[in-house]
Scaffold this motif. Structure first.
Motif, PDB file in Angstrom:
ATOM      1  N   ALA A 112      13.248  -3.870  -2.345  1.00 49.22           N
ATOM      2  CA  ALA A 112      12.747  -2.549  -1.927  1.00 49.22           C
ATOM      3  C   ALA A 112      11.341  -2.311  -2.473  1.00 49.22           C
ATOM      4  O   ALA A 112      10.459  -1.836  -1.749  1.00 49.22           O
ATOM      5  CB  ALA A 112      13.698  -1.454  -2.381  1.00 49.22           C
ATOM      6  N   ALA A 113      11.116  -2.658  -3.727  1.00 47.96           N
ATOM      7  CA  ALA A 113       9.787  -2.480  -4.331  1.00 47.96           C
ATOM      8  C   ALA A 113       8.758  -3.382  -3.648  1.00 47.96           C
ATOM      9  O   ALA A 113       7.620  -2.971  -3.394  1.00 47.96           O
ATOM     10  CB  ALA A 113       9.845  -2.766  -5.826  1.00 47.96           C
ATOM     11  N   LYS A 114       9.154  -4.609  -3.340  1.00 49.69           N
ATOM     12  CA  LYS A 114       8.242  -5.530  -2.664  1.00 49.69           C
ATOM     13  C   LYS A 114       7.902  -5.028  -1.260  1.00 49.69           C
ATOM     14  O   LYS A 114       6.751  -5.125  -0.819  1.00 49.69           O
ATOM     15  CB  LYS A 114       8.853  -6.931  -2.594  1.00 49.69           C
ATOM     16  N   MET A 115       8.888  -4.501  -0.558  1.00 47.74           N
ATOM     17  CA  MET A 115       8.625  -3.961   0.781  1.00 47.74           C
ATOM     18  C   MET A 115       7.685  -2.756   0.693  1.00 47.74           C
ATOM     19  O   MET A 115       6.782  -2.615   1.519  1.00 47.74           O
ATOM     20  CB  MET A 115       9.940  -3.570   1.469  1.00 47.74           C
ATOM     21  N   ALA A 116       7.876  -1.910  -0.321  1.00 50.62           N
ATOM     22  CA  ALA A 116       6.990  -0.762  -0.517  1.00 50.62           C
ATOM     23  C   ALA A 116       5.561  -1.232  -0.773  1.00 50.62           C
ATOM     24  O   ALA A 116       4.599  -0.654  -0.239  1.00 50.62           O
ATOM     25  CB  ALA A 116       7.497   0.106  -1.664  1.00 50.62           C
ATOM     26  N   SER A 117       5.402  -2.301  -1.564  1.00 48.96           N
ATOM     27  CA  SER A 117       4.051  -2.803  -1.842  1.00 48.96           C
ATOM     28  C   SER A 117       3.412  -3.380  -0.577  1.00 48.96           C
ATOM     29  O   SER A 117       2.217  -3.211  -0.356  1.00 48.96           O
ATOM     30  CB  SER A 117       4.070  -3.833  -2.972  1.00 48.96           C
ATOM     31  N   LEU A 118       4.215  -4.020   0.259  1.00 42.56           N
ATOM     32  CA  LEU A 118       3.678  -4.526   1.530  1.00 42.56           C
ATOM     33  C   LEU A 118       3.249  -3.388   2.442  1.00 42.56           C
ATOM     34  O   LEU A 118       2.220  -3.471   3.116  1.00 42.56           O
ATOM     35  CB  LEU A 118       4.714  -5.406   2.235  1.00 42.56           C
ATOM     36  N   LEU A 119       4.015  -2.315   2.454  1.00 41.68           N
ATOM     37  CA  LEU A 119       3.636  -1.150   3.261  1.00 41.68           C
ATOM     38  C   LEU A 119       2.352  -0.512   2.742  1.00 41.68           C
ATOM     39  O   LEU A 119       1.511  -0.066   3.524  1.00 41.68           O
ATOM     40  CB  LEU A 119       4.770  -0.130   3.286  1.00 41.68           C
ATOM     41  N   ASP A 120       2.175  -0.479   1.418  1.00 41.35           N
ATOM     42  CA  ASP A 120       0.941   0.048   0.833  1.00 41.35           C
ATOM     43  C   ASP A 120      -0.261  -0.795   1.268  1.00 41.35           C
ATOM     44  O   ASP A 120      -1.312  -0.254   1.632  1.00 41.35           O
ATOM     45  CB  ASP A 120       1.021   0.074  -0.699  1.00 41.35           C
ATOM     46  N   VAL A 121      -0.106  -2.111   1.229  1.00 43.82           N
ATOM     47  CA  VAL A 121      -1.185  -3.001   1.643  1.00 43.82           C
ATOM     48  C   VAL A 121      -1.522  -2.754   3.108  1.00 43.82           C
ATOM     49  O   VAL A 121      -2.689  -2.632   3.485  1.00 43.82           O
ATOM     50  CB  VAL A 121      -0.801  -4.482   1.412  1.00 43.82           C
ATOM     51  N   LEU A 122      -0.496  -2.661   3.951  1.00 41.24           N
ATOM     52  CA  LEU A 122      -0.702  -2.420   5.384  1.00 41.24           C
ATOM     53  C   LEU A 122      -1.391  -1.080   5.606  1.00 41.24           C
ATOM     54  O   LEU A 122      -2.322  -0.970   6.406  1.00 41.24           O
ATOM     55  CB  LEU A 122       0.641  -2.466   6.122  1.00 41.24           C
ATOM     56  N   GLU A 123      -0.965  -0.054   4.899  1.00 34.05           N
ATOM     57  CA  GLU A 123      -1.574   1.273   5.037  1.00 34.05           C
ATOM     58  C   GLU A 123      -3.035   1.234   4.627  1.00 34.05           C
ATOM     59  O   GLU A 123      -3.896   1.804   5.306  1.00 34.05           O
ATOM     60  CB  GLU A 123      -0.816   2.285   4.181  1.00 34.05           C
ATOM     61  N   ASN A 124      -3.353   0.542   3.542  1.00 33.60           N
ATOM     62  CA  ASN A 124      -4.738   0.439   3.085  1.00 33.60           C
ATOM     63  C   ASN A 124      -5.598  -0.337   4.077  1.00 33.60           C
ATOM     64  O   ASN A 124      -6.741   0.027   4.332  1.00 33.60           O
ATOM     65  CB  ASN A 124      -4.810  -0.207   1.696  1.00 33.60           C
ATOM     66  N   GLU A 125      -5.050  -1.412   4.637  1.00 34.35           N
ATOM     67  CA  GLU A 125      -5.781  -2.177   5.627  1.00 34.35           C
ATOM     68  C   GLU A 125      -6.055  -1.342   6.877  1.00 34.35           C
ATOM     69  O   GLU A 125      -7.143  -1.399   7.449  1.00 34.35           O
ATOM     70  CB  GLU A 125      -5.001  -3.445   6.020  1.00 34.35           C
ATOM     71  N   THR A 126      -5.078  -0.533   7.278  1.00 29.08           N
ATOM     72  CA  THR A 126      -5.240   0.323   8.456  1.00 29.08           C
ATOM     73  C   THR A 126      -6.277   1.396   8.181  1.00 29.08           C
ATOM     74  O   THR A 126      -7.136   1.675   9.022  1.00 29.08           O
ATOM     75  CB  THR A 126      -3.877   0.966   8.830  1.00 29.08           C
ATOM     76  N   THR A 127      -6.231   2.008   7.000  1.00 32.56           N
ATOM     77  CA  THR A 127      -7.185   3.042   6.631  1.00 32.56           C
ATOM     78  C   THR A 127      -8.607   2.468   6.577  1.00 32.56           C
ATOM     79  O   THR A 127      -9.557   3.093   7.037  1.00 32.56           O
ATOM     80  CB  THR A 127      -6.829   3.654   5.263  1.00 32.56           C
ATOM     81  N   ASP A 128      -8.758   1.268   6.049  1.00 31.74           N
ATOM     82  CA  ASP A 128     -10.064   0.622   5.952  1.00 31.74           C
ATOM     83  C   ASP A 128     -10.668   0.336   7.320  1.00 31.74           C
ATOM     84  O   ASP A 128     -11.882   0.313   7.480  1.00 31.74           O
ATOM     85  CB  ASP A 128      -9.976  -0.683   5.153  1.00 31.74           C
ATOM     86  N   GLN A 129      -9.825   0.115   8.324  1.00 36.35           N
ATOM     87  CA  GLN A 129     -10.306  -0.199   9.665  1.00 36.35           C
ATOM     88  C   GLN A 129     -10.763   1.043  10.414  1.00 36.35           C
ATOM     89  O   GLN A 129     -11.460   0.926  11.411  1.00 36.35           O
ATOM     90  CB  GLN A 129      -9.214  -0.914  10.457  1.00 36.35           C
ATOM     91  N   LEU A 130     -10.352   2.209   9.947  1.00 35.93           N
ATOM     92  CA  LEU A 130     -10.744   3.444  10.639  1.00 35.93           C
ATOM     93  C   LEU A 130     -12.123   3.807  10.294  1.00 35.93           C
ATOM     94  O   LEU A 130     -13.074   3.907  10.233  1.00 35.93           O
ATOM     95  CB  LEU A 130      -9.802   4.593  10.274  1.00 35.93           C
TER      96      LEU A 130
END
Length: 130
Positions: A112-130
């Motif tokens: 669960a913690a690893k999945m949360a960290s992957l979601l954080d990375v994905l969210e940051n990558e998406t935010t950076d692309q905006l």
């Protein structure tokens, strides 16, 4: 997914116990594809897959049927390592050809913690692309 399971090296590498998962997938695929067995496209698909994968070529003629989905899955994620999931499989109402698999992090693991960290990375990558 069947094609990827047997022909894509990156997909294969995700599974801790690839042989078990792949053989189970062959049985589930056989169970769900009976109504297509005489269709030309289906025959072509099977023959092409047998040509590309020695494992599929070995397991398909065994005619094993697997109706129940897997109860757990262990994956090797390239960024976070091992992930352990409990799996529930469901038929989609009014769509006999569709299945839904729900992967839930196994209790007592760090999945669960690893999945949360992957979601954080994905969210940051998406935010950076905006």
């Amino acid at each position: 997914m069947v094609w990827a399971m047997f022909t894509d090296c990156k997909y294969k590498a995700l599974f801790v116990d690839w042989d078990r998962h792949a053989k189970t997938m062959v049985g589930r695929f056989r169970a769900s594809s009976g109504k297509y067995i005489t269709d030309f496209w289906f025959t072509q698909f099977i023959e092409a897959l047998k040509t590309r994968s020695p494992e599929f070529d070995l397991w398909w003629p065994l005619h094993e049927i697997q109706n129940n989905g897997e109860l757990y899955k262990q994956l090797n994620h390239p960024k976070v390592g091992r992930l352990d999931f409990e799996i529930s499989n469901f038929d989609v109402a009014d769509h006999s050809c569709l299945k839904m698999a729900v992967h839930v992090p196994m209790p007592g693991t760090d999945t669960a913690a690893k999945m949360a960290s992957l979601l954080d990375v994905l969210e940051n990558e998406t935010t950076d692309q905006l």
